[in-house]
Design a protein around this motif. Structure first.
Motif, short mmCIF file in Angstrom:
data_model
loop_
_atom_site.label_atom_id
_atom_site.label_comp_id
_atom_site.label_asym_id
_atom_site.label_seq_id
_atom_site.Cartn_x
_atom_site.Cartn_y
_atom_site.Cartn_z
N GLY A 81 7.64 4.74 6.01
CA GLY A 81 6.49 4.64 5.13
C GLY A 81 6.30 3.20 4.71
O GLY A 81 7.27 2.45 4.60
N ILE A 82 5.06 2.80 4.47
CA ILE A 82 4.78 1.39 4.16
C ILE A 82 3.95 1.28 2.89
O ILE A 82 2.86 1.86 2.78
CB ILE A 82 4.01 0.72 5.33
N ILE A 83 4.49 0.54 1.92
CA ILE A 83 3.72 0.13 0.74
C ILE A 83 3.48 -1.37 0.90
O ILE A 83 4.40 -2.18 0.72
CB ILE A 83 4.50 0.40 -0.58
N PRO A 84 2.27 -1.78 1.25
CA PRO A 84 2.03 -3.22 1.49
C PRO A 84 2.20 -4.03 0.22
O PRO A 84 1.55 -3.76 -0.80
CB PRO A 84 0.57 -3.24 1.97
N ALA A 85 3.07 -5.03 0.26
CA ALA A 85 3.30 -5.86 -0.91
C ALA A 85 3.69 -7.28 -0.51
O ALA A 85 4.32 -7.99 -1.29
CB ALA A 85 4.39 -5.24 -1.79
N GLY A 86 3.33 -7.68 0.71
CA GLY A 86 3.65 -9.01 1.18
C GLY A 86 2.45 -9.93 1.13
O GLY A 86 1.44 -9.64 0.48
N THR A 87 2.55 -11.05 1.83
CA THR A 87 1.46 -12.01 1.85
C THR A 87 0.42 -11.68 2.92
O THR A 87 -0.77 -11.88 2.72
CB THR A 87 1.99 -13.43 2.08
N GLY A 88 0.87 -11.17 4.08
CA GLY A 88 -0.05 -10.90 5.16
C GLY A 88 -0.33 -9.44 5.40
O GLY A 88 -1.47 -9.02 5.58
N ASN A 89 0.72 -8.61 5.41
CA ASN A 89 0.60 -7.16 5.64
C ASN A 89 -0.15 -6.85 6.93
O ASN A 89 -0.98 -5.94 6.98
CB ASN A 89 -0.09 -6.50 4.44
N ASP A 90 0.16 -7.59 7.98
CA ASP A 90 -0.58 -7.46 9.23
C ASP A 90 -0.27 -6.16 9.98
O ASP A 90 -1.16 -5.58 10.60
CB ASP A 90 -0.28 -8.66 10.14
N PHE A 91 0.97 -5.71 9.94
CA PHE A 91 1.32 -4.47 10.64
C PHE A 91 0.55 -3.29 10.06
O PHE A 91 0.02 -2.44 10.78
CB PHE A 91 2.83 -4.23 10.54
N GLY A 92 0.48 -3.23 8.74
CA GLY A 92 -0.26 -2.16 8.08
C GLY A 92 -1.74 -2.17 8.42
O GLY A 92 -2.37 -1.11 8.51
N LYS A 93 -2.30 -3.36 8.63
CA LYS A 93 -3.73 -3.46 9.00
C LYS A 93 -3.99 -2.75 10.32
O LYS A 93 -4.98 -2.05 10.48
CB LYS A 93 -4.15 -4.93 9.10
N THR A 94 -3.11 -2.97 11.29
CA THR A 94 -3.28 -2.33 12.59
C THR A 94 -3.26 -0.81 12.46
O THR A 94 -4.02 -0.10 13.14
CB THR A 94 -2.19 -2.78 13.57
N LEU A 95 -2.43 -0.29 11.55
CA LEU A 95 -2.29 1.15 11.36
C LEU A 95 -3.23 1.72 10.31
O LEU A 95 -3.16 2.90 9.98
CB LEU A 95 -0.83 1.47 10.98
N LYS A 96 -4.11 0.84 9.79
CA LYS A 96 -5.13 1.24 8.79
C LYS A 96 -4.51 1.80 7.51
O LYS A 96 -5.06 2.70 6.87
CB LYS A 96 -6.12 2.23 9.39
N ILE A 97 -3.36 1.28 7.14
CA ILE A 97 -2.73 1.65 5.87
C ILE A 97 -3.41 0.88 4.76
O ILE A 97 -3.57 -0.35 4.85
CB ILE A 97 -1.21 1.35 5.91
N PRO A 98 -3.84 1.55 3.70
CA PRO A 98 -4.57 0.86 2.62
C PRO A 98 -3.73 -0.25 1.99
O PRO A 98 -2.52 -0.10 1.80
CB PRO A 98 -4.84 1.97 1.60
N GLU A 99 -4.37 -1.37 1.67
CA GLU A 99 -3.65 -2.47 1.02
C GLU A 99 -3.39 -2.16 -0.45
O GLU A 99 -2.52 -2.77 -1.07
CB GLU A 99 -4.43 -3.77 1.18
N ASN A 100 -4.16 -1.23 -1.01
CA ASN A 100 -3.89 -0.81 -2.38
C ASN A 100 -2.60 0.02 -2.40
O ASN A 100 -2.52 1.06 -1.77
CB ASN A 100 -5.05 0.02 -2.91
N PRO A 101 -1.56 -0.44 -3.11
CA PRO A 101 -0.26 0.24 -3.08
C PRO A 101 -0.32 1.70 -3.53
O PRO A 101 0.41 2.55 -2.99
CB PRO A 101 0.61 -0.59 -4.02
N CYS A 102 -1.17 2.00 -4.51
CA CYS A 102 -1.28 3.39 -4.99
C CYS A 102 -1.87 4.30 -3.92
O CYS A 102 -1.43 5.44 -3.75
CB CYS A 102 -2.11 3.44 -6.27
N TYR A 103 -2.87 3.80 -3.20
CA TYR A 103 -3.44 4.59 -2.10
C TYR A 103 -2.43 4.77 -0.98
O TYR A 103 -2.33 5.84 -0.36
CB TYR A 103 -4.70 3.92 -1.56
N ALA A 104 -1.66 3.71 -0.70
CA ALA A 104 -0.62 3.81 0.33
C ALA A 104 0.43 4.84 -0.06
O ALA A 104 0.93 5.58 0.79
CB ALA A 104 0.02 2.44 0.56
N LEU A 105 0.77 4.89 -1.35
CA LEU A 105 1.75 5.87 -1.82
C LEU A 105 1.23 7.29 -1.63
O LEU A 105 2.00 8.20 -1.27
CB LEU A 105 2.07 5.62 -3.29
N GLU A 106 -0.06 7.51 -1.85
CA GLU A 106 -0.63 8.85 -1.66
C GLU A 106 -0.48 9.32 -0.22
O GLU A 106 -0.22 10.50 0.03
CB GLU A 106 -2.11 8.85 -2.07
#
Length: 291
Positions: A81-106
């Protein structure tokens, strides 16, 4: 579901520590957590978690944290599971994971959608995004070593401008699945995902589970043209440029006429010659959309 959160408190210029504090009250399922203390910790924590039978590991950090965790669980049945909290968060972008941490947690709470992704292979480890050699490796090295006071894309662009005045392309032999290509490139990338450098969509047509590396090459052009070319990388429209090409394959070797720097997931890893390969569907990630 036995779940472990691995938090890198210094990721994202220490943004991840705040993200963890913000999301923790909303975690409504049993879990454990550990903080990393330094480079390589996340890999060791993940390996230990695998032995203890954890079924889900959630990273709270950036791409570096994800990459370390992946090197501890690759090839296992553990779900990432990924909670984006870095500077780039590039891997999450490819997988369309929301950059908002609360949405990612959902998305992690739902846990019903899995994407099985490929991983790049380098020496005895794995990479999640992009590895390569040449100009971008020089930029990445400077960004990590000398520009830590700047954030994400800004740091990358500042390093890019500085290196542009000093770096010159040289002849290279790029071997993809045994076939040799002779080029004079600014850079050669072995791409698993689509983004790098804090949001640059260098590989817009990349598919993260097709069992292939996308070898992205920026061939020789003037410095003035490079400056005109670079903004288009953020939108992916650069793929139409005459000096950009993509060659797909499973095994890649890169050798320049003189040794040039190598980067793997944005970290300096020595110099050419270098070899990369792909491992198909070696990681399962909790994502918004089912694979």
């Amino acid at each position: 579901m036995k779940t472990l959160f691995i938090i890198n408190p210094v990721a994202g210029r220490k943004r991840s520590a705040k993200v963890w504090k913000d999301i923790r009250p909303y975690i409504n399922f049993p879990y454990e957590y550990e903080f990393t203390q330094g480079c390589g910790d996340a890999t060791q924590i993940a390996k230990h978690a695998k032995k203890l039978g954890y079924e889900v590991i959630v990273t709270v950090g950036g791409d570096g944290t994800i990459s370390e965790v992946v090197n501890g669980i690759a090839g296992s049945d553990i779900r990432l599971g990924i909670i984006p909290a870095g500077t780039g968060n590039d891997f999450g972008k490819t997988l369309k994971i929301p950059e908002n941490p609360c949405y990612a947690l959902e998305i992690i709470k739902e846990g019903k959608n899995l994407t099985f992704t490929d991983l790049g292979k380098f020496q005895d480890g794995y990479f999640i995004n992009i590895a390569g050699a040449g100009f971008d490796a020089e930029v990445a090295n400077m960004t990590n070593s000398n520009l830590k006071f700047l954030n994400g894309t800004l740091a990358y662009v500042a390093s890019l401008v500085w290196n542009l005045a000093r770096y010159s392309p040289c002849n290279a032999v790029i071997t993809v699945d045994g076939k040799k290509y002779f080029r004079k490139p600014w850079l050669v990338l072995a791409a698993n995902a689509r983004y790098f450098g804090g949001g640059m969509m260098i590989n817009p047509d990349g598919i993260i589970n097709d069992g292939l590396l996308d070898v992205c090459i920026i061939n020789d052009m003037s410095r003035a043209e490079i400056l005109r070319f670079l903004p288009s990388v953020f939108t992916g429209s650069h793929k139409k440029h005459r000096c950009f090409e993509v060659i797909r394959g499973k095994n890649v070797e890169i050798e320049f006429a003189k040794p040039v720097r190598v980067q793997v997931d944005g970290d300096a890893k020595g110099f050419t010659p270098v070899r990369f390969s792909i491992v198909n569907r070696a990681l399962s990630v909790i994502t918004p959309v089912k694979d």
